[in-house]
Design an enzyme around this catalytic site. Structure first.
Site, PDB file in Angstrom:
ATOM      1  N   SER A   1     -13.177  -3.119   1.030  1.00 14.30           N
ATOM      2  CA  SER A   1     -13.505  -2.482   2.308  1.00 14.30           C
ATOM      3  C   SER A   1     -14.997  -2.247   2.372  1.00 14.30           C
ATOM      4  O   SER A   1     -15.571  -1.701   1.425  1.00 14.30           O
ATOM      5  CB  SER A   1     -12.829  -1.105   2.420  1.00 14.30           C
ATOM      6  OG  SER A   1     -11.450  -1.225   2.252  1.00 14.30           O
TER       7      SER A   1
ATOM      8  N   LYS B   1      -4.139   6.038   8.398  1.00 16.43           N
ATOM      9  CA  LYS B   1      -4.873   6.368   7.167  1.00 16.43           C
ATOM     10  C   LYS B   1      -5.434   7.771   7.323  1.00 16.43           C
ATOM     11  O   LYS B   1      -6.264   8.024   8.207  1.00 16.43           O
ATOM     12  CB  LYS B   1      -5.999   5.336   6.961  1.00 16.43           C
ATOM     13  CG  LYS B   1      -6.869   5.575   5.748  1.00 16.43           C
ATOM     14  CD  LYS B   1      -7.762   4.361   5.496  1.00 16.43           C
ATOM     15  CE  LYS B   1      -9.002   4.651   4.672  1.00 16.43           C
ATOM     16  NZ  LYS B   1      -8.756   5.130   3.313  1.00 16.43           N
TER      17      LYS B   1
ATOM     18  N   ARG C   1       0.873  -1.190   0.000  1.00 15.86           N
ATOM     19  CA  ARG C   1       0.000   0.000   0.000  1.00 15.86           C
ATOM     20  C   ARG C   1       0.906   1.235   0.000  1.00 15.86           C
ATOM     21  O   ARG C   1       1.357   1.675   1.049  1.00 15.86           O
ATOM     22  CB  ARG C   1      -0.912  -0.009   1.224  1.00 15.86           C
ATOM     23  CG  ARG C   1      -1.833   1.204   1.343  1.00 15.86           C
ATOM     24  CD  ARG C   1      -2.741   1.037   2.569  1.00 15.86           C
ATOM     25  NE  ARG C   1      -3.638   2.177   2.740  1.00 15.86           N
ATOM     26  CZ  ARG C   1      -3.317   3.285   3.416  1.00 15.86           C
ATOM     27  NH1 ARG C   1      -2.129   3.420   3.970  1.00 15.86           N
ATOM     28  NH2 ARG C   1      -4.201   4.263   3.523  1.00 15.86           N
TER      29      ARG C   1
END
Ligand SMILES: Cc1ncc(COP(=O)(O)OP(=O)(O)O)c(N)n1
Ligand SMILES: Cc1nc(C(=O)O)sc1CCOP(=O)(O)O
Ligand SMILES: [Mg+2]
Length: 218
Positions: free
Chosen positions: A118, A147, A47
């Site tokens: 998600s 995040k 990521r």
């Protein structure tokens, strides 16, 4: 490649480590990943996101290096958001959220590769299931600063609700999870826990992964 069965995915989700260069402080991502693998992680997601994230050739090159470490150790390699890169590198799968490309379109592009989606509500879970998601990522279970655009902490309510309603799709909890609270996520009905900080900034990434593994009962 044939579609991975649910039980294999559930096992892979147990200790799901996510990392990009921006999560590694001063350490080398490859070194952290190797340590995390030694500690027993079961799945890895690349990521590359946030301030100072790599792009273009540099991102691709880091992805290839981390993928090669995963391959060497038999750990499935998932790419976050970047479907084209995942297809180009023949990654084992992709993870997308509600703000990314629609799950149906991604499933059509990636064929039998793993598709993680998600979800934040029953409606999103139903839609993701229809689109062919192999697992749901549900969070943030606990508060997280990793995040930038994370939603407020949600606890395990949605995980419990989906299990009560009979959803069989594998689930991984995410957000603020560490060895001290991981067991509660499994007790709620998740198959595994997904972490960034708990491993990537640990003094000893191998020990952190091993502790997480113990907490989830592997
Ligand atoms: C396992 C897992 N769960 C959730 C997420 C978050 O995905 P998304 O909502 O698309 O947010 P970004 O990670 O793209 O910022 C995830 N990456 N992995
Ligand atoms: C990537 C990500 N997604 C989330 C979500 O809620 O969907 S929370 C999150 C960050 C997880 O990092 P940490 O383990 O350091 O809290
Ligand atoms: Mg995303």
């Amino acid at each position: 490649m044939s579609r991975m069965d649910r039980e294999t995915i559930k096992q892979a989700l147990k200790v799901y480590f996510i990392m990009g260069s921006t999560n590694c402080l001063a350490s080398d991502p490859g070194k952290i990943l190797k340590e995390a693998i030694n500690g027993g992680i079961t799945l890895f997601q690349f990521r590359e996101k946030g301030l100072n994230a790599l792009a273009g050739k540099e991102k691709r090159s880091l992805a290839m290096r981390l993928q090669s470490i995963c391959k060497e150790h038999g750990i499935p390699f998932i790419i976050n958001d970047d479907i084209e890169l995942a297809i180009e590198l023949e990654a084992d799968g992709v993870h997308i959220g509600q703000e990314d490309e629609p799950a149906e379109a991604v499933r059509a592009k990636i064929g039998d590769r793993i598709l993680g989606v998600s979800v934040h509500s029953l409606e999103e879970a139903e839609a993701a299931q229809r689109a062919g998601a192999d697992y749901f990522g549900i969070g943030p279970v606990f508060a997280t600063v990793t995040k930038e655009d994370a939603k407020p902490e949600r606890g395990t309510v949605l995980i419990e609700m989906l299990r009560e309603k009979g959803f069989q799709v594998p689930i991984v909890g995410i957000g603020g999870i560490h060895a001290g609270n991981a067991a509660s996520v499994i007790e709620a009905g998740a198959d595994g826990v997904s972490v960034i900080t708990a491993i990537s900034t640990a003094k000893d990434a191998a020990a952190a992964a091993a502790e997480l593994k113990k907490s989830v009962g592997v």
